[in-house]
Every structure is written in C-alpha cells, then in structure tokens.
Design a protein around this motif. Structure first.
Motif, PDB file in Angstrom:
ATOM      1  N   SER A  96       0.855  -1.177   0.000  1.00 32.28           N
ATOM      2  CA  SER A  96       0.000   0.000   0.000  1.00 32.28           C
ATOM      3  C   SER A  96       0.897   1.234   0.000  1.00 32.28           C
ATOM      4  O   SER A  96       1.936   1.242  -0.671  1.00 32.28           O
ATOM      5  CB  SER A  96      -0.942  -0.041   1.212  1.00 32.28           C
ATOM      6  N   SER A  97       0.551   2.261   0.744  1.00 27.68           N
ATOM      7  CA  SER A  97       1.355   3.479   0.759  1.00 27.68           C
ATOM      8  C   SER A  97       0.980   4.351   1.940  1.00 27.68           C
ATOM      9  O   SER A  97      -0.146   4.288   2.459  1.00 27.68           O
ATOM     10  CB  SER A  97       1.133   4.277  -0.532  1.00 27.68           C
ATOM     11  N   ILE A  98       1.920   5.194   2.363  1.00 28.11           N
ATOM     12  CA  ILE A  98       1.573   6.287   3.259  1.00 28.11           C
ATOM     13  C   ILE A  98       0.416   7.044   2.612  1.00 28.11           C
ATOM     14  O   ILE A  98       0.389   7.237   1.395  1.00 28.11           O
ATOM     15  CB  ILE A  98       2.791   7.213   3.487  1.00 28.11           C
ATOM     16  N   GLY A  99      -0.565   7.427   3.399  1.00 25.96           N
ATOM     17  CA  GLY A  99      -1.702   8.157   2.851  1.00 25.96           C
ATOM     18  C   GLY A  99      -2.873   7.292   2.435  1.00 25.96           C
ATOM     19  O   GLY A  99      -3.952   7.815   2.143  1.00 25.96           O
ATOM     20  N   ALA A 100      -2.700   5.969   2.434  1.00 25.82           N
ATOM     21  CA  ALA A 100      -3.793   5.091   2.017  1.00 25.82           C
ATOM     22  C   ALA A 100      -4.928   5.074   3.033  1.00 25.82           C
ATOM     23  O   ALA A 100      -6.042   4.650   2.709  1.00 25.82           O
ATOM     24  CB  ALA A 100      -3.283   3.675   1.790  1.00 25.82           C
ATOM     25  N   ASP A 101      -4.656   5.522   4.237  1.00 20.88           N
ATOM     26  CA  ASP A 101      -5.692   5.561   5.268  1.00 20.88           C
ATOM     27  C   ASP A 101      -6.527   6.836   5.196  1.00 20.88           C
ATOM     28  O   ASP A 101      -7.531   6.961   5.901  1.00 20.88           O
ATOM     29  CB  ASP A 101      -5.056   5.441   6.654  1.00 20.88           C
ATOM     30  N   ARG A 160       2.939   0.246   4.278  1.00 24.92           N
ATOM     31  CA  ARG A 160       2.702   1.634   3.882  1.00 24.92           C
ATOM     32  C   ARG A 160       4.032   2.384   3.817  1.00 24.92           C
ATOM     33  O   ARG A 160       4.430   3.076   4.761  1.00 24.92           O
ATOM     34  CB  ARG A 160       1.749   2.318   4.864  1.00 24.92           C
ATOM     35  N   PRO A 161       4.741   2.237   2.713  1.00 28.01           N
ATOM     36  CA  PRO A 161       6.012   2.944   2.584  1.00 28.01           C
ATOM     37  C   PRO A 161       5.813   4.436   2.351  1.00 28.01           C
ATOM     38  O   PRO A 161       4.768   4.886   1.877  1.00 28.01           O
ATOM     39  CB  PRO A 161       6.656   2.278   1.358  1.00 28.01           C
ATOM     40  N   ILE A 210      -0.240  -3.131  10.311  1.00 25.95           N
ATOM     41  CA  ILE A 210       0.142  -2.022   9.438  1.00 25.95           C
ATOM     42  C   ILE A 210       1.604  -1.695   9.716  1.00 25.95           C
ATOM     43  O   ILE A 210       1.969  -1.361  10.847  1.00 25.95           O
ATOM     44  CB  ILE A 210      -0.729  -0.782   9.690  1.00 25.95           C
ATOM     45  N   TRP A 211       2.431  -1.838   8.678  1.00 27.01           N
ATOM     46  CA  TRP A 211       3.848  -1.508   8.803  1.00 27.01           C
ATOM     47  C   TRP A 211       4.125  -0.238   8.005  1.00 27.01           C
ATOM     48  O   TRP A 211       4.073  -0.247   6.769  1.00 27.01           O
ATOM     49  CB  TRP A 211       4.714  -2.654   8.265  1.00 27.01           C
ATOM     50  N   HIS A 269       6.871   4.977  15.350  1.00 24.59           N
ATOM     51  CA  HIS A 269       6.854   3.514  15.347  1.00 24.59           C
ATOM     52  C   HIS A 269       7.101   2.939  13.955  1.00 24.59           C
ATOM     53  O   HIS A 269       6.903   1.744  13.725  1.00 24.59           O
ATOM     54  CB  HIS A 269       5.520   3.009  15.890  1.00 24.59           C
ATOM     55  N   ALA A 270       7.519   3.780  13.024  1.00 28.99           N
ATOM     56  CA  ALA A 270       7.779   3.309  11.661  1.00 28.99           C
ATOM     57  C   ALA A 270       9.023   2.419  11.618  1.00 28.99           C
ATOM     58  O   ALA A 270       9.968   2.605  12.392  1.00 28.99           O
ATOM     59  CB  ALA A 270       7.954   4.496  10.721  1.00 28.99           C
TER      60      ALA A 270
END
Length: 287
Positions: free
Chosen positions: A107-112, A140-141, A197-198, A268-269
């Motif tokens: 997925s990606s950063i921002g997908a939430d 979520r990179p 979620i990573w 926590h990334a």
C-alpha cells in the motif's frame, strides 16, 4: 509455497531473492512468460496470470502459505478508478477462493486518508483485503526514492531538479524500494494471525534540496531544486499525455500540506538502511 505478484518490478524482485535466500519455495506470478526464465533458472515456480484474470490468479495463489499482492502503478487513472476496481476485485476473488494463511499487501503512506487522491485506489485495495478476514500485513512505505529516476535527465543535462514537492527545503519521509522489498519478504516469512500495518521509511528524512545535492554529488555537477509552480501542473501534465491529472495533483497537494503522514509522526515506523545518496547513485548507474 510463497507467491509473489509483481516479481518483475523493483519491490517484487527483492522479495523473490530474499525468499529464495531463506530457502522457501517461491512461486513467481508473471504476465509475460518470456520474463519468467530468470526466476525459473533461480529455482522458482512460474505462474502466468494477467492482473485482472480471476481464474489465473486463483491458480497462482492456490496452496500458498503466504501471498504478496499489489496493484500496478497508474498515475493517470479513470475518474471513477474503474480499472483499479476491476483489478482489486480479481485479487480479492482469487484470495477468497484460495484462503492462504497470510497476505502481505503493498500500500502506501496516505492510504488511510479518505480524501480523493491518486492513492484512493490503495484505500479501496486495503478495504477489500480487510473484508476477506485473512491475516494481512499492509505495507505503507513513504515517498519512494526511485520516483526520482525521471529527474536524472534534466539534472544531468541542465543542472535542474524540477520539484513538485514544496517547499524545497522541507524534509518528508522517503524510502527505497529495496528496503520495502526486504520488509515485505520478512512479513511473508513471519507467522502472524491478525491485521498489521507496517509504516516504512528510510534512515533519514529528505527534502528536494537534499535530492538536488545527491544528484549533484552523483553526477559531479551543480544541480539546484526549483519548485514547479502549482498553477502550471495541470497543463504540464496534460502536455505530457495525461488525460486525468487531478488525482495526481491531489496526491501532491496532500504530501505538500501534510495530509499524508505517518501515525505519531513515524515514531513507530520501520526504518530501512538505504540512504537517498545510495538510491540516487543506483538510479544513475542504471541510466
């Protein structure tokens, strides 16, 4: 069996090598059989499947311990994301039919975030995966360093780095696809039974000015970052052949105004090892 979609891409290729190194059976899902010879030579099993072919994907996923799934990148989607919806539905149906022990989803950063952007497709993808009630890890990179491959030519030829990220001295999370691939393989190999979620970023945060500096050091010439005026984005993207640039513009706005961010600002990334300079140098070697 450990099954990997998109194995001919940057992230998928790293996953494939990591899984083979770990000694687990690999199934490479490819669209073009000609591109599969490398993975067959390395010891992988080959499954030919178009992204939207439910029957072929079902055959590819069958008997899998873990499956890595992804959507092919599309910077110029239809206004209703109809093609992405078709691909998501095909992956969902195939997973529902085969029920692997765990799924790892790129997925990606921002997908939430629910505001409409280019990442709306990934928001829909995550929602579809959750509906399966399977153990799933969402990766979520941050902004991918390899996106700057397009900027090597103007930097080399004119000493310019035209940046859509602004202001040019503002640092944001970035990460190399190499690191994303390593974390994806790790997630596939782990035994988990819930939804995870990573969030993933590199060792430091970088600004467009930092990108220009990395380009300058690698190309051995002066390079400066210049923000491309937002008013010119739409006509510029259309001149480049895009039919529907609005989702891309909305995505860039969300990066620039801070809408896209990690939880707790990334405290926590997961952090990778590849620096921006390393990633830029690798891209320059490819050109």
């Amino acid at each position: 069996m450990y099954t990997v979609m998109g194995i001919t891409g940057r992230v998928g290729g790293v996953i494939g090598h990591d899984l083979l190194k770990a000694g687990v059976p690999l199934r490479a899902v490819v669209q073009d059989p000609v591109k599969s010879s490398r993975w067959a030579t390395l010891g992988g099993e080959i499954a030919v499947a178009e992204n939207g072919d439910v029957d072929a994907l079902t055959n590819a996923f069958r008997g899998s311990e873990a499956v890595f799934v992804m959507l092919p990148p599309n910077a110029d989607p239809e206004p209703d994301f109809s093609h992405a919806r078709h691909l998501i539905d095909a992956v969902r149906q195939a997973l529902a039919a085969t029920r692997p022990k765990r799924v790892v989803c790129l997925s990606s950063i921002g997908a939430d975030v629910e505001v409409p952007t280019l990442l709306t497709a990934l928001h829909m993808f995550e929602t579809a995966m959750v509906s399966l009630s399977l153990p799933v890890t969402f990766l979520r990179p941050a902004w991918l360093m390899e996106n700057f491959a397009w900027d090597i030519s103007p930097a080399r030829e004119r000493g310019e780095f035209p940046s859509y990220l602004a202001p040019v001295d503002r640092a944001i999370p970035m990460v190399s696809t190499n690191d994303v691939g390593h974390f994806a393989a790790r997630a596939m190999l782990e035994d988990f039974s819930d939804e995870r979620i990573w969030e993933i970023e590199g060792p430091e945060r970088y600004s467009p000015d930092d990108i220009a500096s990395a380009l300058a050091r690698t190309l051995v010439r002066d390079v400066s970052a210049e923000a491309v005026p937002r008013a010119g984005w739409d006509p510029l993207f259309r001149a480049q052949g895009m039919r529907n640039p609005l989702p891309r513009i909305q995505m860039l706005d969300a990066f620039n105004d801070g809408t896209f961010r990690f939880r707790d600002d990334g405290k926590h990334a997961l952090r990778g090892d590849v620096t921006l300079l390393d990633a830029i140098a690798a891209l320059v070697r490819e050109t």
